[in-house]
Design a protein around this motif. Structure first.
Motif, short mmCIF file in Angstrom:
data_model
loop_
_atom_site.label_atom_id
_atom_site.label_comp_id
_atom_site.label_asym_id
_atom_site.label_seq_id
_atom_site.Cartn_x
_atom_site.Cartn_y
_atom_site.Cartn_z
N ARG A 52 0.79 -1.24 0.00
CA ARG A 52 0.00 0.00 0.00
C ARG A 52 0.82 1.28 0.00
O ARG A 52 0.29 2.35 -0.26
CB ARG A 52 -0.95 0.00 1.22
CG ARG A 52 -2.13 -0.91 1.03
CD ARG A 52 -2.81 -1.23 2.34
NE ARG A 52 -1.93 -1.98 3.23
CZ ARG A 52 -1.69 -3.29 3.09
NH1 ARG A 52 -2.21 -3.96 2.10
NH2 ARG A 52 -0.90 -3.90 3.93
N THR A 53 2.09 1.19 0.33
CA THR A 53 2.93 2.39 0.32
C THR A 53 4.15 2.15 -0.56
O THR A 53 4.40 1.03 -1.01
CB THR A 53 3.41 2.75 1.73
OG1 THR A 53 4.43 1.81 2.14
CG2 THR A 53 2.27 2.71 2.74
N PRO A 77 3.85 1.79 -5.16
CA PRO A 77 3.37 0.73 -4.27
C PRO A 77 3.00 -0.51 -5.06
O PRO A 77 3.63 -0.81 -6.08
CB PRO A 77 2.16 1.38 -3.60
CG PRO A 77 1.61 2.28 -4.65
CD PRO A 77 2.80 2.76 -5.46
N ASN A 78 1.97 -1.24 -4.61
CA ASN A 78 1.43 -2.44 -5.29
C ASN A 78 2.44 -3.57 -5.39
O ASN A 78 2.53 -4.25 -6.41
CB ASN A 78 0.91 -2.08 -6.69
CG ASN A 78 -0.26 -1.12 -6.64
OD1 ASN A 78 -1.16 -1.27 -5.81
ND2 ASN A 78 -0.25 -0.12 -7.50
N PHE A 79 3.20 -3.79 -4.32
CA PHE A 79 4.13 -4.92 -4.31
C PHE A 79 3.39 -6.21 -3.98
O PHE A 79 2.54 -6.25 -3.11
CB PHE A 79 5.25 -4.68 -3.30
CG PHE A 79 6.25 -3.67 -3.77
CD1 PHE A 79 7.31 -4.06 -4.56
CD2 PHE A 79 6.10 -2.33 -3.46
CE1 PHE A 79 8.23 -3.13 -5.03
CE2 PHE A 79 6.99 -1.39 -3.93
CZ PHE A 79 8.06 -1.79 -4.71
N VAL A 93 9.08 -7.05 -6.67
CA VAL A 93 8.36 -6.80 -7.92
C VAL A 93 6.98 -6.23 -7.60
O VAL A 93 6.24 -6.77 -6.77
CB VAL A 93 8.20 -8.08 -8.76
CG1 VAL A 93 7.51 -7.76 -10.08
CG2 VAL A 93 9.56 -8.72 -9.02
N SER A 94 6.64 -5.14 -8.27
CA SER A 94 5.32 -4.53 -8.12
C SER A 94 4.62 -4.52 -9.48
O SER A 94 5.27 -4.67 -10.52
CB SER A 94 5.43 -3.10 -7.59
OG SER A 94 5.99 -2.25 -8.58
N ARG A 95 3.33 -4.35 -9.45
CA ARG A 95 2.59 -4.13 -10.70
C ARG A 95 2.30 -2.64 -10.80
O ARG A 95 2.00 -1.98 -9.80
CB ARG A 95 1.29 -4.93 -10.73
CG ARG A 95 0.37 -4.71 -9.54
CD ARG A 95 -0.84 -5.62 -9.63
NE ARG A 95 -1.66 -5.53 -8.43
CZ ARG A 95 -2.62 -4.64 -8.24
NH1 ARG A 95 -2.89 -3.75 -9.19
NH2 ARG A 95 -3.33 -4.61 -7.13
#
Length: 367
Positions: A52-53, A77-79, A93-95
């Motif tokens: 989230r961060t 964010p979005n890991f 890795v995040s999207r």
């Protein structure tokens, strides 16, 4: 652990997991939100990679406190997933959310000793469709000079938020220049991994072969017609073995989430029981979860006679190759670690946690 009164989440530190042991140190954390539990433990430090961060943080236990050592600002964010390149370097890795529905993953290599970004690159992953375009990157592995990603695509869907397409993709990328080398399609199952910043979905055995699980059940991929399954990528290979698959759903009639290696070709899975929950509204609170031991060579699956557990996406299993330990919240409102002897197949009680506990969501061996 998460407490009944919604007071701050706590870490409990113990010398061993025996029944007569008492927690020696209880460390309250800064948050009481059950979703905020993305701690990664390595070489005496705890790291937090939040979905989230965009802040990566490093902590150390000092006495009865979890002390912030350093933090690092990331680009987004979005890991969803991580892997260790070695003891000093974390791959995360995040999207990436972008307006024109192109599918992007952002890869970071972080030196955790110096808290510096060594590499940072965006990878455009093809095969997104107009219907299924949102990206889920469930697994990452680095084998020599090849970066390997397992991913799928999902779309919004009514009450339960999303559903996943029928296909999984495995991308092999040159880690030196981040050029895409190949993509392998998988149609036997979907939603590879999950959020492994919260729960484990892969491991390497003594030979270096990489095993992983797909999770299309209601709690993750939400494509329940596809089976939960275990797959294998052999050492030094970037292609997943097309002749290897353990179909968990076919064997036990349910979906499973989470896989942990117990040594000697055995792994533990945690499975739901679809006859015991109504829908996702009561899914986390029903005492339904079982634990099973999977023989990775023969495919045989045995039930471990632990009490039924509650709660989704727990990182609550660990093995020292003699015992399997599982931190369980049972229907008697007892919260304790249970032990399964891998040789004798006997179950025994381990340490009991405080009565204020509501959920135990992690079990980490500090070394």
């Amino acid at each position: 652990m998460f407490n009944k009164d919604e007071s701050p989440t706590s870490f409990l530190l113990v010398q061993n997991l025996d029944e007569d042991e008492s927690p020696s140190v209880q460390i309250p954390l800064s948050t009481s939100r059950i979703r905020e539990r993305e701690y990664i433990q390595k070489k005496g430090f705890f790291y937090r990679l939040s979905s989230r961060t965009n802040v990566f943080t490093k902590y150390q236990v000092r006495g009865a406190e979890l002390v912030l050592i350093d933090s690092l600002q990331l680009s987004n964010p979005n890991f969803e997933t991580f892997s260790w390149k070695d003891d000093a370097h974390l791959l995360a890795v995040s999207r990436e959310e972008i307006a024109d529905k192109k599918s992007q993953a952002r890869v970071y290599q972080i030196n955790v000793k110096e808290m510096k970004i060594v590499k940072e690159e965006t990878i455009v992953l093809p095969f997104a469709t107009q219907q299924y375009w949102a990206l889920h990157v469930g697994l990452v592995d680095l084998d020599k000079d090849d970066l390997w990603l397992a991913y799928s695509f999902f779309k919004s869907k009514g009450k339960y938020g999303h559903t996943t397409s029928d296909t999984t993709y495995y991308a092999t990328i040159n880690y030196g220049n981040f050029q895409l080398k190949s993509i392998q399609k998988e149609v036997r199952s979907t939603y590879p991994g999950g959020f492994n910043i919260i729960q484990s979905y892969s491991f390497k055995d003594e030979q270096g072969d990489y095993y992983f699980m797909t999770n299309p059940g209601i709690a993750l991929g939400n494509n329940i017609k596809r089976p939960t399954a275990i797959f294998r990528k052999k050492k030094d290979q970037h292609l997943v073995d097309e002749d290897y698959m353990i179909n968990i759903s076919e064997s036990i009639g349910n979906h499973a989430y989470g896989i942990w290696y117990a040594g000697d070709g055995k792994a533990v899975i945690r499975n739901e029981q679809r006859t015991l929950f109504k829908d996702f509204s009561d899914y986390h609170s029903v005492y339904q979860f079982e634990y099973r031991l999977v023989d990775l060579k023969s495919g045989k699956i045995e039930k471990i006679p632990f009490p039924l557990d509650k709660g989704t996406q727990k990182e609550n299993v660990w093995s020292d190759r003699r015992y399997v330990y599982a931190a369980i919240d049972d229907s008697n409102d007892e919260h304790r670690v249970w032990k399964y002897n891998l040789q004798t197949k006997e179950v025994s009680k381990g340490i009991k946690l405080p009565n204020t506990t509501n959920y135990t969501v992690r079990l980490d061996y500090l070394k």
